[in-house]
Design an enzyme around this catalytic site. Structure first.
Site, PDB file in Angstrom:
ATOM      1  N   GLU A   1      -1.508  37.820  20.445  1.00 44.92           N
ATOM      2  CA  GLU A   1      -0.752  37.731  19.203  1.00 44.92           C
ATOM      3  C   GLU A   1      -1.546  38.087  17.953  1.00 44.92           C
ATOM      4  OE1 GLU A   1       2.286  34.164  20.555  1.00 44.92           O
ATOM      5  OE2 GLU A   1       0.412  33.642  19.565  1.00 44.92           O
TER       6      GLU A   1
ATOM      7  N   ASP B   1      -6.136  38.568  20.631  1.00 45.28           N
ATOM      8  CA  ASP B   1      -6.693  37.372  21.260  1.00 45.28           C
ATOM      9  C   ASP B   1      -6.086  37.158  22.638  1.00 45.28           C
ATOM     10  OD1 ASP B   1      -4.096  36.629  20.331  1.00 45.28           O
ATOM     11  OD2 ASP B   1      -4.698  34.533  20.335  1.00 45.28           O
TER      12      ASP B   1
HETATM   13  C1  NOJ Z   1       4.127  37.859  25.122  1.00 42.65           C
HETATM   14  C2  NOJ Z   1       2.748  37.300  25.269  1.00 42.65           C
HETATM   15  O1  NOJ Z   1       2.373  37.376  26.578  1.00 42.65           O
HETATM   16  C3  NOJ Z   1       2.705  35.895  24.736  1.00 42.65           C
HETATM   17  O2  NOJ Z   1       1.403  35.400  24.822  1.00 42.65           O
HETATM   18  C4  NOJ Z   1       3.170  35.883  23.336  1.00 42.65           C
HETATM   19  O3  NOJ Z   1       3.186  34.570  22.834  1.00 42.65           O
HETATM   20  C5  NOJ Z   1       4.511  36.510  23.207  1.00 42.65           C
HETATM   21  N1  NOJ Z   1       4.528  37.835  23.783  1.00 42.65           N
HETATM   22  C6  NOJ Z   1       4.927  36.556  21.758  1.00 42.65           C
HETATM   23  O4  NOJ Z   1       6.164  37.156  21.639  1.00 42.65           O
END
Ligand code: NOJ
Ligand code: NOJ
Length: 580
Positions: free
Chosen positions: A198, A194
């Site tokens: 995630e 998405d």
């Molecule tokens: C990096 C992503 O860009 C972000 O959207 C996400 O919530 C985190 N990784 C989760 O670790």
């Protein structure tokens, strides 16, 4: 009587004060936002060091490291720039836009962990700022990027066609658009991560922007005489529109953000989808979840309300008061805080709705949107209210005030420099996560445009009819990559539920969440009591599954034994079950 009169006066005065404070904030902040956004674009942006020409750095931040270029962020940012250019606001933007087009032409061809240009590589979410592939572990593919890029490029192409530059568009823009749209047409039915990178499932935002891209792509191809592409895009657009309906949760009145993920599904995903697929010619059409549609308004209220009590900065402010909102209530990234671009999206959806109600001279309250409208006037009932009625005036005035309220929250938590990070703290509003997020700045610019009454573009959303039966097959089984060897299986189970209870699916495959009882696939109740979901599963494979029901946090599994079946070798398949 006197009390009412005084309340009215007080309300009017405070709304007026808020409106002028928001106007002056936005007048200043939009200048800062435009400069902040351009500073993050290579080759000459002051905070874009290392970025090659036309590349948007997500943020000049090393913790978290956002010195990468995301296809999604870049396309949303350039859509805002292109629209401003097309409105004739700033002719000098053309240089950056042409650099963006040139950069995307290169980026599309870069082989990466998702594949090559012809085997799924267009779904790669992010690249290094020198446009080399990012090869680290990541949530890939993400299938909104090609659709958003196609939309941005088509908007630019249309403005050049209007200026009689069709041959330039055909030579320089159409080839890029075609690659992206062929990918969308072939792969829209495949799962992917998405927009928050995630959840690996189908996602409302992704499906909605894919639908828009295919529709406007068909019209763009027609305008350029590329008739061979038109039928395929149109056919798949109808299929995508059909699938889009399945995200609606009728019993709880909101759009469920993802088909997987095991969360409530209340998510800024859906407000962002509404504003980025706004088409004022479609009125308040619910099939495309227009900003003023009853479904999108109901969903917006459910989403906003989910943050009232969880963030300290909201001090449990009751509806219709505006509050700080984030990606989704269960978020834990950097502690799970409000995001500027999420709070601005709420304001923008409301401004978009006001544009349409004013243009059509009326507003419609349905049983689906009643709770949304009753926030502003508890006496309002289902019906259509012409702009000459007191109800119309009361509601639109209060909604404009609420929209400004969301901007006022962003204003409250904007530091004196005007710079905007990604998040602001749920406990005290201080800036958190990446500084100077390019997308945060773009969210200010697009909301200002909507607040000024400038409508979005006509992309062909008017008068669309949802097909009565849905096909879930993309145009190609392998041309876009990543799709060979899977078949779309529709699970249908007849199950009687009580209000607030949902049916989920779990089973013996990654795509069935490997028997997880918490991270499961929620079924759609659109044809209740038949609950359904379509999942892409490996072809010719023996699999087992069960349905589960979750109510008030209590999970109930179907009785033994497991359901078992073998997927077909190709095409699609439907399983019809009754809860046991
Ligand atoms: C990096 C992503 O860009 C972000 O959207 C996400 O919530 C985190 N990784 C989760 O670790
Ligand atoms: C994390 C967000 O979740 C994602 O949507 C975005 O693309 C990246 N950060 C880069 O801004």
């Amino acid at each position: 009587m006197r009390f009412l009169l005084l309340t009215g006066l007080w309300f009017g005065a405070s709304a007026w004060a808020q409106s002028s404070a928001v106007s002056s904030y936005l007048a200043t902040e939009s200048v800062i936002a435009k400069a902040g956004l351009l500073a993050n674009i290579g080759p000459s942006g002051s905070k874009a060091s290392g970025a090659v020409s036309g590349v948007v750095v997500a943020a000049p931040s090393t913790n978290p490291d956002y010195i990468f270029t995301w296809t999604r962020d870049s396309a949303l940012v350039f859509k805002a720039i292109i629209d401003s250019f097309a409105r004739g606001e700033d002719a000098t933007l053309r240089t950056s836009i042409d650099q963006y087009v040139a950069a995307q032409k290169i980026q599309q061809q870069v082989s990466n962990p998702s594949g090559t240009v012809s085997s799924g590589g267009l779904g790669e979410p992010k690249f290094n700022v020198d446009l080399s592939a990012f090869t680290g572990a990541w949530g890939r593919p993400q299938r909104d990027g090609p659709a958003l890029r196609a939309t941005a490029l088509i908007s630019y192409g249309n403005s050049l066609i209007s200026a009689s530059n069709t041959s330039y568009v055909l030579a320089n823009i159409w080839p890029l658009v075609k690659l992206d749209l062929d990918y969308v047409a072939a792969n829209w039915n495949q799962t992917g991560f998405d927009l928050w990178e995630e959840v690996n499932s189908s996602s409302f935002f992704t499906t909605a922007v894919q639908h828009r891209a295919l529709r406007q792509g068909a019209a763009f191809a027609t305008a350029l005489g590329q008739t061979a592409s038109v039928a395929g895009y149109t056919t798949q657009a109808a299929n995508v529109l059909c699938f889009l309906q399945s995200y609606w949760n009728p019993s709880q009145g909101y759009i469920t953000a993802n088909t997987g993920g095991g969360r409530s599904g209340k998510d800024a995903n859906t407000a962002l989808a509404s504003i980025h697929t706004f088409d004022p010619t479609a009125g308040c059409d619910a099939a495309t979840f227009q900003p003023c549609s009853d479904k999108a308004l109901s969903s917006l209220k459910v989403y906003v309300d989910s943050f009232r009590s969880i963030y300290t900065v909201n001090s449990a402010v009751a509806s219709p008061g505006a509050v700080a909102t984030g990606r989704y209530p269960e978020d834990s990234y950097f502690g799970g805080n409000p995001w500027y671009l999420a709070t601005m999206a709420v304001a923008e959806q409301l401004y978009d709705a006001l544009i349409v109600w004013k243009a059509q001279g009326s507003l419609n309250v349905t049983s689906t949107s009643l709770a949304f409208f009753q926030q502003f006037s508890s006496a309002v009932t289902v019906g259509t209210y012409a702009s000459t009625t007191a109800t119309f005036t009361t509601l639109t005035t209060a909604i404009a005030n609420q929209a400004d309220g969301f901007v006022a929250i962003v204003q409250e938590f904007t530091p004196s420099t005007g710079s905007l990070s990604e998040q602001y703290s749920r406990s005290n509003g201080a800036q958190l996560s990446a500084n100077d997020l390019t997308w945060s700045y773009a969210s200010i610019l697009t909301a200002v445009t909507a607040r000024n009454g400038l409508a979005g573009d006509n992309w062909g959303a008017a008068g669309l009819v949802v097909p009565s039966s849905c096909s879930t097959s993309g145009t190609g089984s392998s041309s876009g990559g990543g799709s060979s060897g899977t078949v779309a299986v529709t699970f249908k189970v007849t199950a009687t539920t009580t209000f607030g209870e949902n049916i989920y699916l779990t089973g013996s495959d990654d795509a069935l969440e490997d028997w997880s009882p918490t991270s499961t696939l929620i079924l759609s109740a659109a044809t209740y009591p038949v609950w359904s979901i379509t999942v892409n599963l490996p072809a010719s494979t023996a699999l087992q599954y069960k349905y589960i029901r979750i109510f008030n946090g209590v999970t109930t599994w179907e009785s033994d034994p497991n359901n078992a079946f073998t997927t077909v070798a190709s095409g699609t398949q439907t399983l019809t079950d009754t809860w046991r």
